[in-house]
Design a protein around this motif. Structure first.
Motif, PDB file in Angstrom:
ATOM      1  N   SER A 187     -27.506 -13.691 -23.063  1.00 21.76           N
ATOM      2  CA  SER A 187     -27.025 -12.326 -23.239  1.00 21.76           C
ATOM      3  C   SER A 187     -25.816 -12.292 -24.163  1.00 21.76           C
ATOM      4  N   GLY A 197     -26.385 -13.905 -29.120  1.00 24.35           N
ATOM      5  CA  GLY A 197     -27.449 -13.716 -28.146  1.00 24.35           C
ATOM      6  C   GLY A 197     -28.778 -14.310 -28.570  1.00 24.35           C
ATOM      7  N   SER A 199     -32.568 -13.177 -27.468  1.00 22.58           N
ATOM      8  CA  SER A 199     -33.210 -12.117 -26.691  1.00 22.58           C
ATOM      9  C   SER A 199     -34.476 -12.594 -25.987  1.00 22.58           C
ATOM     10  N   GLY A 232     -35.266  -5.833 -19.846  1.00 25.71           N
ATOM     11  CA  GLY A 232     -33.814  -5.737 -19.966  1.00 25.71           C
ATOM     12  C   GLY A 232     -33.290  -4.522 -19.241  1.00 25.71           C
ATOM     13  N   VAL A 237     -27.117  -4.493 -24.639  1.00 25.70           N
ATOM     14  CA  VAL A 237     -26.969  -5.847 -24.110  1.00 25.70           C
ATOM     15  C   VAL A 237     -28.204  -6.649 -24.489  1.00 25.70           C
ATOM     16  N   PRO A 239     -30.981  -8.850 -23.943  1.00 29.05           N
ATOM     17  CA  PRO A 239     -31.533  -9.255 -22.638  1.00 29.05           C
ATOM     18  C   PRO A 239     -31.622 -10.779 -22.488  1.00 29.05           C
ATOM     19  N   SER A 240     -31.057 -11.278 -21.427  1.00 30.12           N
ATOM     20  CA  SER A 240     -31.166 -12.715 -21.140  1.00 30.12           C
ATOM     21  C   SER A 240     -32.393 -13.024 -20.284  1.00 30.12           C
TER      22      SER A 240
END
Length: 452
Positions: A187, A197, A199, A232, A237, A239-240
């Motif tokens: 993230s 990040g 994704s 997500g 943000v 998404p992790s």
């Protein structure tokens, strides 16, 4: 059978009212077991690690064949409906029997009890078994029960399903493998530092794109469908974590597995290309259905002996009202409910069912009776309404009579049972075939309806 029809109706409508989800059908399973105990059946509960799965047995003597019947009783989430012919959710209910499993369980119950009474009255040796098989809609209880050998000594299994026609057609289904693909990335803030990040959603979307390009290069009868179940939480943000749920189907289990392995490769490639990590878990895996001409002709004969479905004036008004709500009402002929369709073999149905696994270890037949109007979509509010109606109950009684007559015939006809077994062995690849579950050693996922 006729003397139990009223109670059968009460059972079917009570299970409809409860509308319990897969592996949570405690009240529905208990009601079926109570009825069976009153009829003298011995019951094993919680079989194959599933609290709502059971095997009920009525046995006389030390010889004779074992005839099995299948009872389902799970509802579908995300749909709610009263038993009226217009769309109206039931207050406080988020599930409904939009595939008619309340009728299915009650019909098999009625058949099992009728056979037990016939055995007692005629001093027939043998055994009739009712298998309580929960969570057909995505839980696959029958696969685990088959894998555990619960059908190995059964001479024949009679299955049925509420439908839009009365038919003993022996149909082919699609083998299916369902899996969740989970991508894990890094993230970061989408505005000031997106370069930090990785994704997980990119991984999911890259996989989906590759699978969609693959559709041109798979066998024609393949079905691949998916959803992004977690993409997500906020657009700013990176998404992790992201998830995609896939189902891969084909009329032959080996082909379904081969295509599924290519889907997995697409996921691995997507993870590599997006610098994320991917893992997948298989949730269900069903074999295709082996047809049995020998058993099918027995069931077809007894379907024609069992009578027909005749709608009352009130039911005709109800049916006409719901007909007008169907996607193609002009193609829905109410009179078809009273007819029996010609017998056919090898009819391809583009559905999947865990009954398929049973058909690879014991001869298995299929039966449909008209609980809904022709053209009624499966898993629809119209189907749920019909499953709670007197029309649905009449289809249930017809199915119960047909299966009871067929079970009684098979129990006294070892020649037909032997022929059905020989046909099964030929269709599955010869006497040297060994059944192996596509789910492997995995345990039932009792909380699959709760998983996010």
């Amino acid at each position: 059978m006729d003397d139990y029809s009223l109670q059968l109706s009460k059972v079917a409508l009570q299970i409809w009212d409860w509308a319990e989800l897969g592996f949570h059908e405690q009240k529905s399973a208990a009601l079926l077991q109570t009825e069976l105990k009153k009829a003298g059946f011995a019951i094993k509960t919680g079989v194959s690690g599933m609290p709502t799965a059971f095997v009920a047995s009525f046995k006389r003597g030390t010889g004779g064949p074992v005839i099995g019947l299948l009872a389902e009783f799970d509802a579908l989430p995300g749909i709610s409906q009263t038993a009226q012919p217009s769309q109206k959710p039931r207050p406080g209910k988020e599930a409904a029997h939009a595939c008619g499993h309340n009728l299915l369980g009650a019909g098999s119950l009625g058949a099992a009890i009728a056979v037990s009474k016939w055995m007692t009255a005629n001093n027939i040796q043998g055994e009739v078994r009712l298998y309580g098989t929960p969570a057909e809609e995505g839980g696959g209880a029958k696969v685990y029960m088959t894998r555990d050998g619960l059908f190995n000594d059964v001479g024949a299994v009679l299955s049925w399903h509420p439908s839009w026609e009365n038919s003993a057609a022996q149909y082919r289904t699609l083998a299916v493998i369902a899996s969740r693909f989970t991508f894990v990335g890094q993230s970061a803030a989408g505005g000031p530092s997106p370069e930090q990040g990785r994704s997980a959603l990119d991984g999911v979307e890259a996989m989906d794109n590759m699978v969609n390009m693959m559709r041109e290069h798979v066998p024609q009868d393949t079905r691949i469908h998916y959803i992004i179940s977690d993409g997500g939480k906020a657009p700013n943000v990176v998404p992790s974590l992201a998830k995609s749920d896939y189902m891969t189907r084909h009329p032959v289990d080996a082909e379904a597995l081969a295509v599924f392995n290519r889907v997995v490769k697409a996921g691995e490639g997507a993870a590599l290309g997006t610098a994320t990590k991917m893992n997948h878990t298989v949730s269900i895996a069903y074999k295709d259905m082996l047809q049995n001409d020998t058993l099918g002709r027995v069931v077809d004969k007894n379907l024609r002996r069992a009578g027909t479905i005749t709608l009352s004036p009130e039911e005709l008004v109800w049916a006409e009202a719901i007909r007008k709500t169907l996607p193609n009402p002009e193609k829905s002929d109410i009179s078809e409910i009273s007819k029996v369709q010609p017998f056919t073999l090898d009819k391809q149905m583009y559905v999947s069912t865990d009954v398929g696994d049973i058909s690879y270890v014991t001869p298995t037949s299929s039966l449909a009776t008209a609980a809904v109007l022709p053209g009624t979509p499966g898993h629809s509010w119209q189907f749920a309404a019909a499953a709670g109606s007197s029309i649905g109950v009449k289809a249930t009684v017809l199915a119960a009579k047909t299966m009871a007559l067929s079970a009684a015939e098979l129990m006294t006809d070892p020649t037909t049972l032997a022929a059905a077994k020989a046909e099964m062995e030929e269709r599955r690849g010869g006497a040297g075939y060994t059944y192996k579950s596509m789910i492997g050693s995995a345990a039932p996922n009792l909380n699959y309806r709760d998983a996010k």
